[in-house]
Structure formats: C-alpha cells, structure tokens
Write a protein that holds these residues in place. Structure first.
Motif, PDB file in Angstrom:
ATOM      1  N   ARG A 128       0.828  -1.205   0.000  1.00 27.65           N
ATOM      2  CA  ARG A 128       0.000   0.000   0.000  1.00 27.65           C
ATOM      3  C   ARG A 128       0.860   1.252   0.000  1.00 27.65           C
ATOM      4  O   ARG A 128       0.647   2.168  -0.794  1.00 27.65           O
ATOM      5  N   LEU A 129       1.853   1.255   0.892  1.00 30.89           N
ATOM      6  CA  LEU A 129       2.737   2.424   0.976  1.00 30.89           C
ATOM      7  C   LEU A 129       3.588   2.566  -0.285  1.00 30.89           C
ATOM      8  O   LEU A 129       3.687   3.656  -0.860  1.00 30.89           O
TER       9      LEU A 129
ATOM     10  N   THR B 227      -1.234  -3.894  -9.674  1.00 30.92           N
ATOM     11  CA  THR B 227      -1.998  -4.631  -8.671  1.00 30.92           C
ATOM     12  C   THR B 227      -1.351  -4.362  -7.331  1.00 30.92           C
ATOM     13  O   THR B 227      -0.148  -4.577  -7.165  1.00 30.92           O
ATOM     14  N   VAL B 228      -2.129  -3.851  -6.372  1.00 30.43           N
ATOM     15  CA  VAL B 228      -1.547  -3.484  -5.093  1.00 30.43           C
ATOM     16  C   VAL B 228      -1.806  -4.568  -4.052  1.00 30.43           C
ATOM     17  O   VAL B 228      -0.897  -5.022  -3.367  1.00 30.43           O
TER      18      VAL B 228
ATOM     19  N   LEU C 299      -7.989  -4.307  -3.215  1.00 29.56           N
ATOM     20  CA  LEU C 299      -8.035  -3.037  -3.934  1.00 29.56           C
ATOM     21  C   LEU C 299      -8.134  -3.265  -5.440  1.00 29.56           C
ATOM     22  O   LEU C 299      -7.451  -4.121  -5.989  1.00 29.56           O
ATOM     23  N   THR C 300      -8.999  -2.490  -6.078  1.00 31.24           N
ATOM     24  CA  THR C 300      -9.094  -2.533  -7.536  1.00 31.24           C
ATOM     25  C   THR C 300      -7.778  -1.976  -8.103  1.00 31.24           C
ATOM     26  O   THR C 300      -7.291  -0.956  -7.626  1.00 31.24           O
ATOM     27  N   PRO C 301      -7.193  -2.645  -9.090  1.00 27.17           N
ATOM     28  CA  PRO C 301      -5.895  -2.177  -9.610  1.00 27.17           C
ATOM     29  C   PRO C 301      -5.980  -0.794 -10.284  1.00 27.17           C
ATOM     30  O   PRO C 301      -7.062  -0.349 -10.640  1.00 27.17           O
ATOM     31  N   TRP C 302      -4.829  -0.171 -10.432  1.00 25.50           N
ATOM     32  CA  TRP C 302      -4.739   1.135 -11.088  1.00 25.50           C
ATOM     33  C   TRP C 302      -4.060   1.010 -12.452  1.00 25.50           C
ATOM     34  O   TRP C 302      -3.113   0.210 -12.590  1.00 25.50           O
TER      35      TRP C 302
ATOM     36  N   LEU D   3      -0.027 -12.993  -1.382  1.00 24.08           N
ATOM     37  CA  LEU D   3       1.181 -13.700  -1.826  1.00 24.08           C
ATOM     38  C   LEU D   3       0.919 -14.571  -3.047  1.00 24.08           C
ATOM     39  O   LEU D   3       1.857 -15.048  -3.685  1.00 24.08           O
ATOM     40  N   THR D   4      -0.351 -14.794  -3.376  1.00 21.57           N
ATOM     41  CA  THR D   4      -0.667 -15.726  -4.468  1.00 21.57           C
ATOM     42  C   THR D   4      -1.617 -15.144  -5.514  1.00 21.57           C
ATOM     43  O   THR D   4      -2.063 -15.837  -6.409  1.00 21.57           O
ATOM     44  N   GLN D   5      -1.931 -13.856  -5.392  1.00 21.01           N
ATOM     45  CA  GLN D   5      -2.856 -13.242  -6.354  1.00 21.01           C
ATOM     46  C   GLN D   5      -2.202 -13.037  -7.723  1.00 21.01           C
ATOM     47  O   GLN D   5      -2.788 -13.312  -8.767  1.00 21.01           O
TER      48      GLN D   5
END
Ligand SMILES: [Zn+2]
Length: 593
Positions: A71-72, A359-360, A364-367, A401-403
C-alpha cells in the motif's frame, strides 16, 4: 452500457491514501512497524514440529506486512508516475523503497528457516497452509540444488566482488558510451536510449546510420565485453551445473520460472520451425516500404500510419464491447476499474511514459496508467492494460502472496484482451489503413517478443556450450552471426556489422536465459487464442479458470487443469497459426496511394 461516456481523467488514489502528508500515512507506517515487531516474536515459535495453526498465524502475519508495505510503496510509485517532476512524491517513493528493503531484512529469518526445513516437515505444514501453499512451495524449489550453509555463504560473499562485480563493470563501461548521429544536418550526442529511437525512424538512411553507430561503438570494446561475457557464462556453469548439479545451464533459469526443461526445448524448436513466417512478413514489409528487399536496418521501420483517431469514450466503449462479446462478467470487471476512477488516461507533462497496470493488494481494484492519444495503437494498449486489470480482479480471492500471476502467465489476460479488441476492430472498422496498422502491430510485436527472443535464447544455449569448450570471443561473434543467418535466411540483407550485436544485450549478462520467458508468455497467449477460435464457448470456462488461479499454482499445473498440455508441440504451433492468419489477411489489404 454506460449512461455517460467515460472521460479521460487523472486517476484517484484516495483508496490508498488522501495525500502524501496525510496523517493516515504516518498511521500506516506505525502499523507496519508494529507488525514487524510482532513478526519478530515468531522467531521462537518456528520449529519443525510446530502446530499447524501456529504456522498459519505466522503466514497471516507475514501477509499483513506485505499488504501494508504494498500500500505504501504503491502510493509512492503511483503518485510519482502521475507526476515525475513532483519532488515530494519522489522523496516518498524513495522512503517507501527503503522501508521495503528494511522489512525484507527483518522478515528474512522466516524464509531462511522455511527453506532449510526437511521435506517431511515442510510437507506437513504445506498441507495445512491453504492458499499459501504454492508460495511456500516456490520458495523451496531450489532446495535440491542448495549447498551447505557455509558453502552458500562463501558463494554469496564471493559473488559480490565476483560475478556481480563483472556485471557492474559491464554496465559501467557501456553506460559511459555516447553515440554520434547526424540528424537534419546537425551532429547529435546521444545516449543508447536516444539512439534507439532512430532505428524506428521513417528515414531509411537514419535507421542504417543509427545501427552502424551503435555497432561501431560496441565493436571497439567487443574484446573486453566478450571477455566479461565468457567469465559470466563460466561462472554460471561452474556454480549451477558443477556445484549445484543442474542438468544444464538453461535448467537453472527453467527452475526459477518453474517450467520443465523439456517444455522450453519444445517451445524453442517450434519457434525455429516457424521462422519462415517472419521471412514472409519481412518481404511484405519491404513491399509496403517500396523496397525490393528489406535490410536488417529496416526490421523496425514504421509502415505509414493512419491519421484516424478514436475519442477516449468511444475507445472505452469499443474495448468494453469486445470484452462483452467474450463474456459480460469480464467487461464488468474492466468497467470497475474505470468506475472507481482508477484509470489515468490523460496526457500530461511530467507523467511517466508508457502504460502499466498496478496490482496493489487483493482488496483493492488495480490502477492503470496510460497517456491516451487516440491512435489504433492506443486503443489496443487500453485493451491490454484493462486485460491485466481483469486478471488481477478475477484472482482477488487469493492471498496477497498468491494473487499475482507468475512471469510465464503474467501477460495472459492482457495480450488475450488485445487480440479480442483487434478482432472486434477488424470487424467493425473497414478502413484498410486501420486494419493494416493493427495487423502490423501484431506481427511486429510477435517478431520482437517471440522470434527475436527465442533466437537470443538459442544463441545463449550455444554460447554457453562453446564457452565451456574454450571458445574465443571471435568465435562467439561468428556463432552469433550464424544464429542471425539461421534466423533471417535470405529474407533480408544482413550486414556483417551485426556480428557484435550479442555484446549489446544486457540480459545476457545480468540474467542469463531470461529472454525466452518473453517468447513463452506471448506465444502461450496466441496458442490459447487459437484454441478459442477452434472451440468457441467451450474454451471460456478453462480460460477464466487460468486467470482466476492468479499465482496460486505452478504455470504447468494451472494450464493442465484447464486442459492444456504445454508439452505438446501442437499446442505451441497453434500460436503461430494465429500469426499465419494475420499475415494472410495483411497480404490482401490494398491501399490506394
Ligand atoms: Zn502487459
């Protein structure tokens, strides 16, 4: 259908943080610090006979750290991409990178412990680890090739001033190069990146001059750059094959991609067998350029581009429509990115160039970032990036870790979506110039990503072999030239100056055998697309399963599960059949002058 057309806007990052100096940022840093401290207390818990629930707790704690860290870091890098001139964003990003490195060090003990565990204990814990399983398994892939701890320490220590130093030396030498090129009567001093732009120039003289200058500069240092390469290759061989026991130099890379050796051999063989397809493409390109025959200098020459542009809102509608025709759920996921204002499509000064999808974290929906300029190319890029977004959202039921899909599968949804869009556009827009641009883009990409990289990998395989038998630098240049002759046949004029091109490829130095990954990923998608063309509806569930698997299993198992056999040459051939059809279509396009 959206009621209002989508507008080209700056994205909103409020789902991450309100601003760089918001109190929420400090809170997140404090929380991360606390999680790291808590994690440290697990040192005492780790034991081969630990309870499965305790093990799961460690994994969850580790994932929590990764989530706050992502996130950061994402906020830093996205803010920076939005405006690379913003010094506050730059400082934030640097700080986040530092934080990442620290967190890595502070959690390293867990990964080391995990890798050192005996198989029977690891199996027991993995069986209880649910969705974390493949992440854990991947960490242990290298285990059979791992040496004793003192040996590993010595290798690490000696690498710093050994092979890593050699690679740094290669970079230091080549980064200092400056290139001179006469442009519009003026001699320019250029970096390699700046020079590279001219190999795509519409002016044939300039293209040739740019290449000649590139080779002239590298040729002066070829004896020393070639010598560095010999050391790198010998080190790769003596460590990987002789000490660790891998079957061959390329096997070292195959294992880190988690792709079987045999599959890579089949992939490269199928590529070799299909090279005549690109010979035809080069001949066609020569015709479009009004030449009898292409020179190697003209491989990246642009063909005349259409003036046609598409408004942002129309482009979005076309892309979504092409997704809808495939599966309405897929279109909805793409829409989600736009609806949540996670798509930065504006053209602004200072904005990072290129396009990407970030992908964060699963929640969260990706940007997506793109500087949309309305060309058919831009519409294809939009479909590509939204494809990444769809992939990420379909896999968001996995852990942090697996997305994310592993490298061999990372471009599956993006390239596939691009293919869907191209087919929709080809059907919708009868303008021959638009059709030609789209099909040329497809063939150009396929050449650069599939064929060129496959021949690079074939060269690496041969070069490592020759070096282990004592080959000199000159022999390696000869070997490279013969690789090019095999690749191009007599489809174009290959000048002798290209024999030094191999010392110009940094990947050969810092990541041996990495390049075939590009061929693998791209051809895989074309092959999947061919299956879709053959099977229609029946193909869709398996395809969506591949995407939904994200990075939760090995590429081979994910594909096998969807009924695909990557050990079969026929499967890979399907990808080239798609290109063959594109080429045939290109041949029929008539454009009046
Ligand atoms: Zn991509």
């Amino acid at each position: 259908m959206a009621d209002q057309p989508y507008i080209q806007e700056r994205w909103s990052l409020v789902d991450l943080f309100p601003d760089l100096d918001a109190p929420e940022v400090q809170e997140a840093r404090d929380e991360l610090e606390k999680s790291l401290k808590d994690f440290d207390s697990y040192r005492e818990v780790l034991a081969e006979d630990m309870a499965e629930n305790d093990f799961l707790a460690v994994l969850r704690a580790y994932e929590l750290i990764i989530r706050s860290l992502s996130r950061l870091s994402a906020f830093g890098s996205l803010r920076f991409s939005e405006d690379t001139q913003d010094q506050a964003a730059q400082a934030f990003q640097a700080q986040a990178q530092q934080l990442s490195a620290q967190a890595d060090n502070r959690t390293l003990f867990f990964k080391l412990w995990w890798k050192s565990l005996e198989t029977e204990h690891a199996e027991r814990l993995m069986d209880a680890s649910g969705d974390y399983r493949y992440w854990l398994e991947a960490l242990r892939l290298q285990k059979p090739y791992t040496l004793t701890e003192p040996e590993e320490k010595i290798i690490n220590l000696k690498d710093v001033n050994g092979v890593h130093a050699l690679v740094t030396l290669y970079e230091s030498i080549t980064n200092r190069y400056s290139f001179k090129l006469e442009v519009d009567g003026e001699i320019k001093d250029l970096t390699r990146g700046e020079l590279g732009v001219y190999v795509r120039s519409p002016d044939p003289e300039l293209r040739a001059a740019a290449y000649k200058e590139l080779h002239r500069v590298y040729e002066q240092d070829t004896p020393i750059l070639g010598q560095i390469y010999q050391y790198v290759a010998r080190d790769w061989n003596s460590e990987g094959v002789e000490l660790r026991g891998y079957a061959s130099p390329i096997a070292v890379r195959n294992l880190s991609n988690d792709v079987p050796d045999e599959v890579v051999d089949i992939l490269l063989d199928v590529c070799k067998a299909n090279v005549p397809l690109f010979h035809q493409f080069f001949e066609l390109k020569a015709q479009w350029l009004g030449e009898d025959r292409l020179r190697r200098y003209d491989v990246y020459a642009p063909v005349a581009k259409t003036e046609k542009t598409y408004a942002f809102g129309d482009a979005v509608e076309m892309v979504l429509e092409s997704f809808r025709q495939f599966d309405p759920r897929v279109a909805k996921l793409a829409q989600q990115v736009l609806d949540e204002h996670h798509y930065d499509g504006e053209v602004r000064k200072g904005k990072r160039s290129g396009a990407f999808c970030a992908t964060v974290s699963p929640d969260l929906t990706p940007w997506i970032l793109q500087s949309y300029q309305g060309k058919p190319d831009d519409v294809a890029t939009m479909a590509h990036e939204l494809g990444h977004g769809i992939h990420s959202l379909l896999a968001n039921h996995h852990t942090a870790l697996t997305q994310r899909a592993s490298i061999p599968l990372a471009e599956t949804a993006s390239t596939f979506s691009e293919m869907l869009l191209v087919d929709t556009l080809l059907a919708l827009d009868p303008d021959p110039e638009v059709q030609r641009d789209l099909l040329f883009r497809q063939m150009d990409d396929a050449y650069a990503t599939i064929m060129r990289q496959a021949y690079f990998a074939i060269f690496e395989r041969d070069a490592h072999d020759h070096i282990s038998k004592g080959a000199q630098v000159d022999e390696l240049s000869d070997l490279y030239l013969s690789n090019l002759v095999n690749q191009f046949g007599d489809s174009l004029d290959l000048s002798d100056d290209f024999r030094v091109e191999w010392v110009e490829v940094p990947h050969f130095y810092f990541a041996p055998f990495y390049v075939y990954g590009y061929s693998f990923g791209q051809l895989l998608v074309l092959s999947l697309y061919q299956r879709f063309l053959e099977q229609g509806e029946a193909f869709k569930p398996g395809y969506l399963e591949i995407l939904a698997a994200g990075g939760s299993d090995s590429p081979e198992r994910i594909l096998t599960h969807a009924g695909i056999d990557i050990h079969s040459a026929d499967f890979w051939q399907g990808g080239f059949d798609v290109l063959k059809a594109a080429l045939e279509r290109l041949k029929t396009i008539e454009i009046s002058a």
